[in-house]
Scaffold this active site. Structure first.
Site, PDB file in Angstrom:
ATOM      1  N   ASP A   1      12.879   7.368   9.600  1.00 50.63           N
ATOM      2  CA  ASP A   1      11.770   7.640  10.520  1.00 50.63           C
ATOM      3  C   ASP A   1      11.720   6.546  11.583  1.00 50.63           C
ATOM      4  OD1 ASP A   1       9.383   9.140  11.320  1.00 50.63           O
ATOM      5  OD2 ASP A   1       8.275   7.354  10.717  1.00 50.63           O
TER       6      ASP A   1
ATOM      7  N   ASP B   1       9.954  -6.675  -5.153  1.00 51.79           N
ATOM      8  CA  ASP B   1       8.890  -7.285  -4.342  1.00 51.79           C
ATOM      9  C   ASP B   1       8.504  -8.572  -5.055  1.00 51.79           C
ATOM     10  OD1 ASP B   1       6.407  -7.914  -3.000  1.00 51.79           O
ATOM     11  OD2 ASP B   1       6.166  -5.794  -2.488  1.00 51.79           O
TER      12      ASP B   1
ATOM     13  N   HIS C   1       9.680   8.331  14.273  1.00 49.11           N
ATOM     14  CA  HIS C   1       8.536   7.455  13.956  1.00 49.11           C
ATOM     15  C   HIS C   1       7.232   8.264  13.910  1.00 49.11           C
ATOM     16  CE1 HIS C   1       7.466   2.940  13.964  1.00 49.11           C
ATOM     17  NE2 HIS C   1       6.555   3.604  13.293  1.00 49.11           N
TER      18      HIS C   1
ATOM     19  N   GLU D   1      14.927   2.079  18.555  1.00 56.68           N
ATOM     20  CA  GLU D   1      14.065   3.237  18.821  1.00 56.68           C
ATOM     21  C   GLU D   1      13.227   3.106  20.077  1.00 56.68           C
ATOM     22  OE1 GLU D   1      11.618   3.175  15.150  1.00 56.68           O
ATOM     23  OE2 GLU D   1       9.906   2.854  16.462  1.00 56.68           O
TER      24      GLU D   1
ATOM     25  N   THR E   1      11.311   4.319   6.136  1.00 57.86           N
ATOM     26  CA  THR E   1      10.131   4.589   6.970  1.00 57.86           C
ATOM     27  C   THR E   1       9.444   3.271   7.308  1.00 57.86           C
ATOM     28  OG1 THR E   1       8.740   4.889   5.014  1.00 57.86           O
ATOM     29  CG2 THR E   1       9.673   6.886   5.980  1.00 57.86           C
ATOM     30  N   SER E   2      10.151   2.129   7.112  1.00 57.23           N
ATOM     31  CA  SER E   2       9.495   0.829   7.349  1.00 57.23           C
ATOM     32  C   SER E   2       9.674   0.406   8.805  1.00 57.23           C
ATOM     33  CB  SER E   2       9.992  -0.221   6.357  1.00 57.23           C
ATOM     34  OG  SER E   2      11.362  -0.474   6.515  1.00 57.23           O
ATOM     35  N   ARG E   3      10.733  -0.294   9.102  1.00 51.34           N
ATOM     36  CA  ARG E   3      11.054  -0.670  10.478  1.00 51.34           C
ATOM     37  C   ARG E   3      12.573  -0.564  10.639  1.00 51.34           C
ATOM     38  NH1 ARG E   3       6.678   0.345  11.680  1.00 51.34           N
ATOM     39  NH2 ARG E   3       5.028  -0.992  12.488  1.00 51.34           N
TER      40      ARG E   3
ATOM     41  N   CYS F   1       9.026  -2.386   2.984  1.00 51.13           N
ATOM     42  CA  CYS F   1       8.687  -3.792   3.247  1.00 51.13           C
ATOM     43  C   CYS F   1       8.440  -3.954   4.747  1.00 51.13           C
ATOM     44  CB  CYS F   1       9.832  -4.684   2.796  1.00 51.13           C
ATOM     45  SG  CYS F   1      11.421  -4.170   3.447  1.00 51.13           S
ATOM     46  N   PRO F   2       7.731  -4.995   5.156  1.00 51.02           N
ATOM     47  CA  PRO F   2       7.559  -5.219   6.600  1.00 51.02           C
ATOM     48  C   PRO F   2       8.840  -5.803   7.191  1.00 51.02           C
ATOM     49  CG  PRO F   2       6.479  -6.952   5.350  1.00 51.02           C
ATOM     50  CD  PRO F   2       7.060  -6.009   4.330  1.00 51.02           C
TER      51      PRO F   2
ATOM     52  N   LYS G   1       0.830  -1.212   0.000  1.00 49.42           N
ATOM     53  CA  LYS G   1       0.000   0.000   0.000  1.00 49.42           C
ATOM     54  C   LYS G   1       0.866   1.265   0.000  1.00 49.42           C
ATOM     55  CE  LYS G   1      -2.166  -1.856   3.525  1.00 49.42           C
ATOM     56  NZ  LYS G   1      -1.791  -3.266   3.332  1.00 49.42           N
ATOM     57  N   ILE G   2       1.869   1.284   0.903  1.00 50.42           N
ATOM     58  CA  ILE G   2       2.672   2.515   1.043  1.00 50.42           C
ATOM     59  C   ILE G   2       3.657   2.667  -0.119  1.00 50.42           C
ATOM     60  CG2 ILE G   2       4.363   3.704   2.499  1.00 50.42           C
ATOM     61  CD1 ILE G   2       2.975   2.294   4.937  1.00 50.42           C
TER      62      ILE G   2
HETATM   63  P1  NAD Z   1       1.840  -3.881   2.817  1.00 50.55           P
HETATM   64  O1  NAD Z   1       1.662  -5.203   3.483  1.00 50.55           O
HETATM   65  O2  NAD Z   1       0.718  -3.281   2.045  1.00 50.55           O
HETATM   66  O3  NAD Z   1       3.103  -3.979   1.809  1.00 50.55           O
HETATM   67  C1  NAD Z   1       4.319  -4.572   2.143  1.00 50.55           C
HETATM   68  C2  NAD Z   1       4.947  -5.075   0.859  1.00 50.55           C
HETATM   69  O4  NAD Z   1       6.260  -5.545   1.158  1.00 50.55           O
HETATM   70  C3  NAD Z   1       4.179  -6.246   0.221  1.00 50.55           C
HETATM   71  O5  NAD Z   1       3.931  -5.976  -1.127  1.00 50.55           O
HETATM   72  C4  NAD Z   1       5.137  -7.418   0.394  1.00 50.55           C
HETATM   73  O6  NAD Z   1       5.054  -8.362  -0.670  1.00 50.55           O
HETATM   74  C5  NAD Z   1       6.474  -6.709   0.401  1.00 50.55           C
HETATM   75  N1  NAD Z   1       7.559  -7.503   0.949  1.00 50.55           N
HETATM   76  C6  NAD Z   1       7.499  -8.444   1.940  1.00 50.55           C
HETATM   77  N2  NAD Z   1       8.719  -8.995   2.116  1.00 50.55           N
HETATM   78  C7  NAD Z   1       9.547  -8.402   1.231  1.00 50.55           C
HETATM   79  C8  NAD Z   1      10.916  -8.549   0.929  1.00 50.55           C
HETATM   80  N3  NAD Z   1      11.682  -9.461   1.545  1.00 50.55           N
HETATM   81  N4  NAD Z   1      11.447  -7.780  -0.026  1.00 50.55           N
HETATM   82  C9  NAD Z   1      10.667  -6.878  -0.725  1.00 50.55           C
HETATM   83  N5  NAD Z   1       9.353  -6.693  -0.475  1.00 50.55           N
HETATM   84  C10 NAD Z   1       8.806  -7.440   0.485  1.00 50.55           C
HETATM   85  O7  NAD Z   1       2.351  -2.902   3.931  1.00 50.55           O
HETATM   86  P2  NAD Z   1       2.297  -1.297   3.952  1.00 50.55           P
HETATM   87  O8  NAD Z   1       1.025  -0.841   4.544  1.00 50.55           O
HETATM   88  O9  NAD Z   1       2.710  -0.779   2.613  1.00 50.55           O
HETATM   89  O10 NAD Z   1       3.430  -0.989   5.057  1.00 50.55           O
HETATM   90  C11 NAD Z   1       4.781  -1.332   4.820  1.00 50.55           C
HETATM   91  C12 NAD Z   1       5.546  -1.222   6.109  1.00 50.55           C
HETATM   92  O11 NAD Z   1       5.630   0.157   6.498  1.00 50.55           O
HETATM   93  C13 NAD Z   1       4.855  -1.880   7.342  1.00 50.55           C
HETATM   94  O12 NAD Z   1       5.117  -3.265   7.411  1.00 50.55           O
HETATM   95  C14 NAD Z   1       5.451  -1.140   8.492  1.00 50.55           C
HETATM   96  O13 NAD Z   1       6.618  -1.809   8.933  1.00 50.55           O
HETATM   97  C15 NAD Z   1       5.846   0.225   7.897  1.00 50.55           C
HETATM   98  N6  NAD Z   1       5.037   1.308   8.440  1.00 50.55           N
HETATM   99  C16 NAD Z   1       5.680   2.362   9.017  1.00 50.55           C
HETATM  100  C17 NAD Z   1       4.954   3.422   9.541  1.00 50.55           C
HETATM  101  C18 NAD Z   1       5.626   4.617  10.138  1.00 50.55           C
HETATM  102  O14 NAD Z   1       4.961   5.431  10.813  1.00 50.55           O
HETATM  103  N7  NAD Z   1       6.918   4.831   9.916  1.00 50.55           N
HETATM  104  C19 NAD Z   1       3.553   3.383   9.508  1.00 50.55           C
HETATM  105  C20 NAD Z   1       2.934   2.295   8.904  1.00 50.55           C
HETATM  106  C21 NAD Z   1       3.668   1.264   8.360  1.00 50.55           C
END
Ligand code: NAD
Length: 331
Positions: A258, A174, A295, A263, A232-234, A205-206, A154-155
């Site tokens: 972020d 991906d 964050h 953290e 901005t992931s983890r 990615c997560p 999504k992001i």
């Molecule tokens: P999502 O589940 O819609 O998308 C994650 C994508 O990552 C999927 O398409 C998945 O196939 C892909 N993925 C999984 N493993 C992978 C790998 N090894 N290599 C490449 N791609 C891979 O999730 P989203 O809503 O887009 O969120 C993504 C991440 O953003 C979350 O998991 C979370 O950790 C992080 N996040 C951060 C904040 C923040 O405030 N900084 C807020 C929300 C989410």
């Protein structure tokens, strides 16, 4: 139902109370994080509501289960802070908020990119000090640059769309091909090609065993020299020590974060009058080409409102035995 809400900030309480209005849920707020030590605070609660840096590990879950907790509600998208095996072994249900505003995070990631590239925090401080010189503020056009997006869920897909609007060439890595991305010309490649060709790499990615330290000494060496990394992931998706070395050597040109792997000891708290003992974080804060936010990518009024209403709906559905669309399944 009675719910113990951990890691509460005033804005959490404001939005959760508003969303719970008219329901019979009793929310008990604790500003402390959930850990093994604080888990007994949930005594008598049916559910706990936790955030990104709470620790719902096996020992905390054992205590929660003994206190009668049956539902773990993450008021965030990620659920890596929950030991799912332990939760399921105790018969607990885990829910999350999968999409509260992917726009909030995507827009923040692009905001970091622009602020870092165009040295906006530095320019702001300089101009406030009456210094209108431009030395050291030169950026680069995003138009025609290559941006690599790791994770086009999504992001990541929204970041691709926004940067496509800037005239960037977008590469993605991906295993799932997102048709929204291919529709705007995003090209899926392997990670090595993405790292070698991208002027900016943005992580979406997560955090999983596969993505833990995905950016490390070896993958950093594959990046285009002088490129920008945005995370901005983890925090744990990056080996921060290796990133510091890459910044020192100049191999990595810019870093925007972020999230940070340690953290939970610092983010969401005020350390302005205290000593930061974490030498890696302290070192990161000294680089002129590093921009860190604590964050806050998710932190918009729309996102907090959506989080609150989704969490409250999960409590209601759980209590009534209705289906839980945001349930986290094991494995
Ligand atoms: P999502 O589940 O819609 O998308 C994650 C994508 O990552 C999927 O398409 C998945 O196939 C892909 N993925 C999984 N493993 C992978 C790998 N090894 N290599 C490449 N791609 C891979 O999730 P989203 O809503 O887009 O969120 C993504 C991440 O953003 C979350 O998991 C979370 O950790 C992080 N996040 C951060 C904040 C923040 O405030 N900084 C807020 C929300 C989410």
């Amino acid at each position: 139902m009675r719910v113990a809400v951990f890691s509460t900030k005033p804005y959490d309480q404001e939005f959760l109370d508003a969303a719970a209005k008219g329901t019979s849920h009793e929310l008990h707020y604790f500003d402390t994080r959930l850990t093994t030590d604080t888990a007994p605070l949930a005594k008598g609660s049916d559910a706990v509501c936790i955030f990104v840096n709470d620790q719902a590990d096996a020992s905390a879950l054992r205590i929660l289960a003994a206190e009668g907790v049956k539902l773990i509600a993450c008021r965030c998208a990620g659920f890596n802070q929950v030991d799912l095996d332990a939760a399921h072994a105790h018969g607990m249900t885990v829910v999350r908020v999968p999409a509260y505003s992917p726009h909030a995070v995507a827009e923040h990631a692009v905001g970091l990119l622009l602020a870092l590239n165009r040295h906006i925090p530095r320019a702001y401080n300089r101009v406030r000090d009456g210094n209108f010189q431009l030395d050291g503020l030169m950026g680069f056009d995003l138009f025609n640059k290559t941006v690599g997006i790791v994770g086009t869920g999504k992001i990541g897909a929204l970041v691709a769309k926004i940067l496509h609007g800037f005239g960037c060439r977008i590469l993605a890595f991906d295993s799932y091909i997102n048709p929204d991305c291919t529709a705007i010309g995003v090209r899926y490649v392997d990670l090595d090609e993405l790292l070698a060709e991208s002027d900016v790499v943005s992580l979406h990615c997560p955090l999983t065993p596969e993505t833990n330290k995905l950016i490390n000494e070896k993958t950093l060496a594959k990046m285009k020299p002088g490129a920008m990394l945005v995370n901005t992931s983890r925090g744990d998706v990056i080996d921060t020590g290796a990133v510091v070395d890459a910044l020192k050597s100049g191999r990595l040109g810019y870093l925007a974060l972020d999230v940070y792997e340690e953290e939970e000891h610092y983010f969401f708290e005020d350390f302005s009058s205290r000593v930061i003992e974490d030498d890696v974080l302290a070192r990161l804060l000294t680089f002129p080409n590093v921009l860190i936010t604590g964050h806050q990518a998710f932190f918009t009024a729309e996102a907090i409102g959506n989080i609150a209403s989704t969490v409250i709906a999960s409590f209601t559905n759980f209590e009534k035995g209705l289906p839980l669309p945001n349930k986290v399944e094991k494995g």
